[in-house]
Design a protein around this motif. Structure first.
Motif, PDB file in Angstrom:
ATOM      1  N   THR A  18      31.079  43.036  34.603  1.00  0.00           N
ATOM      2  CA  THR A  18      32.415  43.624  34.733  1.00  0.00           C
ATOM      3  C   THR A  18      33.398  42.868  33.849  1.00  0.00           C
ATOM      4  OG1 THR A  18      32.971  42.207  36.625  1.00  0.00           O
ATOM      5  CG2 THR A  18      31.960  44.349  37.104  1.00  0.00           C
ATOM      6  N   LEU A  52      38.015  46.982  41.497  1.00  0.00           N
ATOM      7  CA  LEU A  52      36.942  47.533  40.679  1.00  0.00           C
ATOM      8  C   LEU A  52      37.263  48.972  40.279  1.00  0.00           C
ATOM      9  CD1 LEU A  52      33.877  46.235  42.711  1.00  0.00           C
ATOM     10  CD2 LEU A  52      34.633  45.400  40.491  1.00  0.00           C
ATOM     11  N   HIS A 176      39.365  44.164  56.242  1.00  0.00           N
ATOM     12  CA  HIS A 176      38.542  43.072  55.718  1.00  0.00           C
ATOM     13  C   HIS A 176      37.161  43.045  56.372  1.00  0.00           C
ATOM     14  CE1 HIS A 176      42.066  41.486  53.686  1.00  0.00           C
ATOM     15  NE2 HIS A 176      42.723  41.473  54.826  1.00  0.00           N
ATOM     16  N   LEU A 217      27.886  48.818  52.207  1.00  0.00           N
ATOM     17  CA  LEU A 217      28.271  48.233  50.921  1.00  0.00           C
ATOM     18  C   LEU A 217      29.758  47.898  50.881  1.00  0.00           C
ATOM     19  CD1 LEU A 217      26.254  50.587  48.559  1.00  0.00           C
ATOM     20  CD2 LEU A 217      25.772  48.192  49.013  1.00  0.00           C
ATOM     21  N   GLY A 218      30.580  48.853  51.321  1.00  0.00           N
ATOM     22  CA  GLY A 218      32.024  48.657  51.242  1.00  0.00           C
ATOM     23  C   GLY A 218      32.523  47.554  52.152  1.00  0.00           C
ATOM     24  N   GLY A 220      30.710  45.325  53.672  1.00  0.00           N
ATOM     25  CA  GLY A 220      30.034  44.071  53.330  1.00  0.00           C
ATOM     26  C   GLY A 220      30.743  43.344  52.202  1.00  0.00           C
ATOM     27  N   TYR A 221      31.167  44.122  51.197  1.00  0.00           N
ATOM     28  CA  TYR A 221      31.915  43.548  50.093  1.00  0.00           C
ATOM     29  C   TYR A 221      33.247  42.965  50.545  1.00  0.00           C
ATOM     30  CZ  TYR A 221      34.902  43.452  45.929  1.00  0.00           C
ATOM     31  OH  TYR A 221      35.797  43.085  44.957  1.00  0.00           O
ATOM     32  N   LEU A 222      33.972  43.748  51.353  1.00  0.00           N
ATOM     33  CA  LEU A 222      35.279  43.315  51.835  1.00  0.00           C
ATOM     34  C   LEU A 222      35.160  42.071  52.729  1.00  0.00           C
ATOM     35  CD1 LEU A 222      36.856  46.774  52.666  1.00  0.00           C
ATOM     36  CD2 LEU A 222      37.482  45.267  50.772  1.00  0.00           C
ATOM     37  N   GLY A 224      32.696  39.827  52.701  1.00  0.00           N
ATOM     38  CA  GLY A 224      32.331  38.682  51.879  1.00  0.00           C
ATOM     39  C   GLY A 224      33.502  38.114  51.114  1.00  0.00           C
ATOM     40  N   ARG A 225      34.341  39.001  50.590  1.00  0.00           N
ATOM     41  CA  ARG A 225      35.510  38.537  49.838  1.00  0.00           C
ATOM     42  C   ARG A 225      36.487  37.812  50.755  1.00  0.00           C
ATOM     43  NH1 ARG A 225      39.038  42.793  46.370  1.00  0.00           N
ATOM     44  NH2 ARG A 225      39.648  43.455  48.449  1.00  0.00           N
TER      45      ARG A 225
END
Length: 230
Positions: A18, A52, A176, A217-218, A220-222, A224-225
């Motif tokens: 990215t 993203l 989150h 996915l969504g 999990g990403y949030l 983790g961040r």
């Protein structure tokens, strides 16, 4: 002159890492990807803030090769996806009912009874009755009214077994992925995927294809961040 410039976007493109870029948009199309596009070059501007940006919609739940050969499905389904704006698909690759001979065919009720191990006379009565409901000649004793097709040979049968497939409902979370209690996040507790309340609703009638992977996915990403930030 751009119609819109999107600043500070984390641009996702195939085959590369990215990149933090600005995006120039004209007539609804990306016309330039570059660093530091001047706001004065556009009629409007938006700060993506590091979010993203994908080249199209991501379909997080697809099934290629389930009811047709994989080589055939890849072509037709990819074209259909592109027409709808989907440029990235996450597919469950599995053998499929047809290729694995999961669908069995019978020319009549007797043959069907032999395949599934049911009493021939009872099954013949059931099939005949179901056909009469489809022709509106009789009323289904279970109250079913949707018979879009009249049941007639050849008959197809599939073995059905119970399985846990998808959660309708789940834990309430915030933006989150943190689990909420009385509207407040519980410190250190996060949920994603089937464990978290998604966007499908609370019953089977509200199920949206892909919701399980989308929330996995969504969220999990949030989550983790958020964990990394704290």
């Amino acid at each position: 002159m751009f119609d819109l410039v999107v600043k500070n976007a984390e641009v996702v493109r195939p085959g590369r890492e990215t990149e933090r870029l600005d995006i120039g948009i004209t007539d609804g199309k990306f016309t330039q990807l570059a660093q530091d596009i001047e706001i004065s070059e556009a009629r409007d501007a938006f700060d993506a803030g590091g979010l993203l940006v994908f080249p199209g919609i991501v379909d997080a739940h697809m099934h290629f090769g389930i009811y047709n050969e994989l080589s055939e499905d890849i072509g037709t389904e990819s074209r259909a996806s592109a027409l709808g704006g989907v440029t990235t698909g996450i597919s469950y690759i599995r053998t499929g009912l047809l290729t694995a001979k999961g669908v069995r065919w019978a020319d009549d009720a007797a043959a069907l009874a032999g395949i599934i191990g049911a009493p021939e006379e009872a099954l013949a009565d059931t099939v005949t009755a179901a056909a009469s409901y489809g022709r509106k000649e009789a009323e289904d004793p279970f109250g079913r009214t949707l018979w879009p097709h009249v049941l007639e040979p050849p008959y197809a049968c599939v073995k059905v077994t119970g399985a846990l497939f998808h959660t309708q409902g789940g834990l309430r979370v915030d933006g989150h992925g943190a689990v909420l209690r009385d509207g407040r996040p519980i410190p250190g507790l996060y949920a994603a995927g089937g464990a978290a309340a998604g966007i499908s609703g609370n019953g089977a009638e509200g199920y949206m294809s892909g919701n399980g992977l989308l929330s996995a996915l969504g969220l999990g990403y949030l989550a983790g961040r958020d964990i990394a930030a704290t």
